[in-house]
Write a protein that holds these residues in place. Sequence first.
Motif, mmCIF file in Angstrom:
data_model
loop_
_atom_site.group_PDB
_atom_site.id
_atom_site.type_symbol
_atom_site.label_atom_id
_atom_site.label_comp_id
_atom_site.label_asym_id
_atom_site.label_seq_id
_atom_site.Cartn_x
_atom_site.Cartn_y
_atom_site.Cartn_z
ATOM 1 N N ASN A 35 -3.944 -15.256 16.640
ATOM 2 C CA ASN A 35 -4.109 -15.781 18.000
ATOM 3 C C ASN A 35 -3.763 -14.748 19.066
ATOM 4 N N THR A 36 -2.739 -13.936 18.801
ATOM 5 C CA THR A 36 -2.307 -12.938 19.791
ATOM 6 C C THR A 36 -2.758 -11.522 19.435
ATOM 7 N N GLY A 37 -3.173 -11.307 18.184
ATOM 8 C CA GLY A 37 -3.558 -9.974 17.740
ATOM 9 C C GLY A 37 -2.374 -9.104 17.354
ATOM 10 N N LEU A 38 -1.180 -9.702 17.253
ATOM 11 C CA LEU A 38 0.017 -8.930 16.892
ATOM 12 C C LEU A 38 0.096 -8.745 15.379
ATOM 13 N N LEU A 39 0.267 -7.502 14.978
ATOM 14 C CA LEU A 39 0.447 -7.136 13.583
ATOM 15 C C LEU A 39 1.757 -6.366 13.478
ATOM 16 N N VAL A 40 2.680 -6.856 12.640
ATOM 17 C CA VAL A 40 3.942 -6.160 12.399
ATOM 18 C C VAL A 40 3.930 -5.689 10.956
ATOM 19 N N LEU A 41 4.104 -4.394 10.779
ATOM 20 C CA LEU A 41 4.098 -3.769 9.457
ATOM 21 C C LEU A 41 5.476 -3.205 9.161
ATOM 22 N N VAL A 42 5.849 -3.194 7.888
ATOM 23 C CA VAL A 42 7.081 -2.543 7.469
ATOM 24 C C VAL A 42 6.702 -1.310 6.658
ATOM 25 N N TYR A 43 7.364 -0.195 6.942
ATOM 26 C CA TYR A 43 7.138 1.064 6.231
ATOM 27 C C TYR A 43 8.439 1.455 5.534
ATOM 28 N N ASP A 44 8.373 1.619 4.221
ATOM 29 C CA ASP A 44 9.520 1.959 3.375
ATOM 30 C C ASP A 44 9.338 3.401 2.911
ATOM 31 N N PHE A 45 10.125 4.321 3.489
ATOM 32 C CA PHE A 45 9.984 5.761 3.246
ATOM 33 C C PHE A 45 10.868 6.253 2.115
ATOM 34 N N SER A 46 10.317 7.157 1.320
ATOM 35 C CA SER A 46 11.060 7.976 0.350
ATOM 36 C C SER A 46 10.629 9.415 0.647
ATOM 37 N N VAL A 47 11.517 10.172 1.312
ATOM 38 C CA VAL A 47 11.170 11.485 1.837
ATOM 39 C C VAL A 47 12.081 12.565 1.255
ATOM 40 N N TYR A 48 11.474 13.581 0.669
ATOM 41 C CA TYR A 48 12.210 14.783 0.289
ATOM 42 C C TYR A 48 12.079 15.779 1.441
ATOM 43 N N HIS A 49 13.212 16.377 1.837
ATOM 44 C CA HIS A 49 13.204 17.362 2.924
ATOM 45 C C HIS A 49 14.469 18.213 2.827
ATOM 46 N N TYR A 50 14.533 19.232 3.666
ATOM 47 C CA TYR A 50 15.697 20.131 3.674
ATOM 48 C C TYR A 50 16.615 19.828 4.821
ATOM 49 N N ARG A 74 0.854 -1.187 0.000
ATOM 50 C CA ARG A 74 0.000 0.000 0.000
ATOM 51 C C ARG A 74 0.890 1.238 0.000
ATOM 52 N N GLU A 75 0.450 2.284 -0.688
ATOM 53 C CA GLU A 75 1.233 3.518 -0.768
ATOM 54 C C GLU A 75 0.400 4.683 -0.264
ATOM 55 N N MET A 76 1.036 5.525 0.556
ATOM 56 C CA MET A 76 0.362 6.707 1.090
ATOM 57 C C MET A 76 1.311 7.907 0.994
ATOM 58 N N PRO A 77 0.744 9.106 0.916
ATOM 59 C CA PRO A 77 1.582 10.299 0.804
ATOM 60 C C PRO A 77 2.112 10.789 2.154
ATOM 61 N N ILE A 78 3.324 11.302 2.120
ATOM 62 C CA ILE A 78 3.897 12.018 3.261
ATOM 63 C C ILE A 78 3.523 13.476 3.052
ATOM 64 N N VAL A 79 2.840 14.059 4.018
ATOM 65 C CA VAL A 79 2.318 15.416 3.848
ATOM 66 C C VAL A 79 3.056 16.466 4.671
ATOM 67 N N TYR A 86 6.504 9.792 -0.267
ATOM 68 C CA TYR A 86 5.547 8.700 -0.117
ATOM 69 C C TYR A 86 6.154 7.615 0.757
ATOM 70 N N VAL A 87 5.270 6.778 1.283
ATOM 71 C CA VAL A 87 5.685 5.617 2.057
ATOM 72 C C VAL A 87 4.912 4.416 1.538
ATOM 73 N N GLN A 88 5.599 3.310 1.398
ATOM 74 C CA GLN A 88 4.943 2.063 1.033
ATOM 75 C C GLN A 88 4.958 1.159 2.249
ATOM 76 N N THR A 89 3.832 0.523 2.509
ATOM 77 C CA THR A 89 3.727 -0.361 3.665
ATOM 78 C C THR A 89 3.234 -1.727 3.237
ATOM 79 N N SER A 90 3.682 -2.728 3.975
ATOM 80 C CA SER A 90 3.209 -4.097 3.758
ATOM 81 C C SER A 90 3.197 -4.807 5.103
#
Length: 180
Positions: free
Chosen positions: A165-180, A137-142, A154-158
Motif C-alpha cells: 500500500n505504501t511501497g515501503l520495503l525493509v530489508l535486513v543485510y547480514d554481513f560476514s566480512v574479512y578485512h584488515y 539471498r546471498e551476494m559477494p562482497i567485492v 558475503y552478505v545474506q539478505t532477506s
Amino acid sequence: MALTLTKLLLFSFLVSSTVLTAKSKLLTSKREKLTRFLVYVHDQNAGSNATTVNVAQASTTNQSATSFGLVGIFDDALTMGPEMSSKNLGRLQGMVAFASRTEVAVLMSMNFVFTKGKYNGSSLTVVGRNLLFSKVREMPIVGGTGLFRLARGYVQTSTYLFDPNTGLLVLVYDFSVYHY
C-alpha cells in the motif's frame, strides 16, 4: 630530450616502487579479521519521497513477467534496526537491473556507505545476483574502503517487511566480512 624523458620515467618508476613497497608492508603488518553485523535498509519505491527510481527499460519490458530490461537507481536509508526511527548508519546507494527472462532476478551493484557509528567513513561494495523471491539471498562482497579496505566475504539478505500500500520495503543485510 629523449635522455631527459628516460630519466624522468626511471625516477617515476623508482618512486612508485617505493610507495608500493611501503604500502604493502603496512598491509602485511596487519592481521585479517572477520567482522559480522546486521543492518537494515528502508527502500521507498512509491510516492513523493521515493528512494528508488527507474532510469531505463527495454522496449519489451512492459510485456515481460520478470521486468526483464528494467534498470533502477536507489539511495536508501541504512539503519541499525528495522524501524525508520532506529539509529541511522548511512546510505545504501546503487543500481539494480532486472537481468533474467525466466526468473525475477536482478543484478545489483551497491555501496553500503557508513556515515555514523563505528564504521563511519567506511563503505562496502556488493555486486551480484539477487533472486528476489527467495527467502534468503546471498551476494559477494567485492571490496571496501576505510575500515573495510580490501574487504571480501558475503552478505545474506532477506525481506523484513513489505507494505504494497505504501511501497515501503525493509530489508535486513547480514554481513560476514574479512578485512584488515
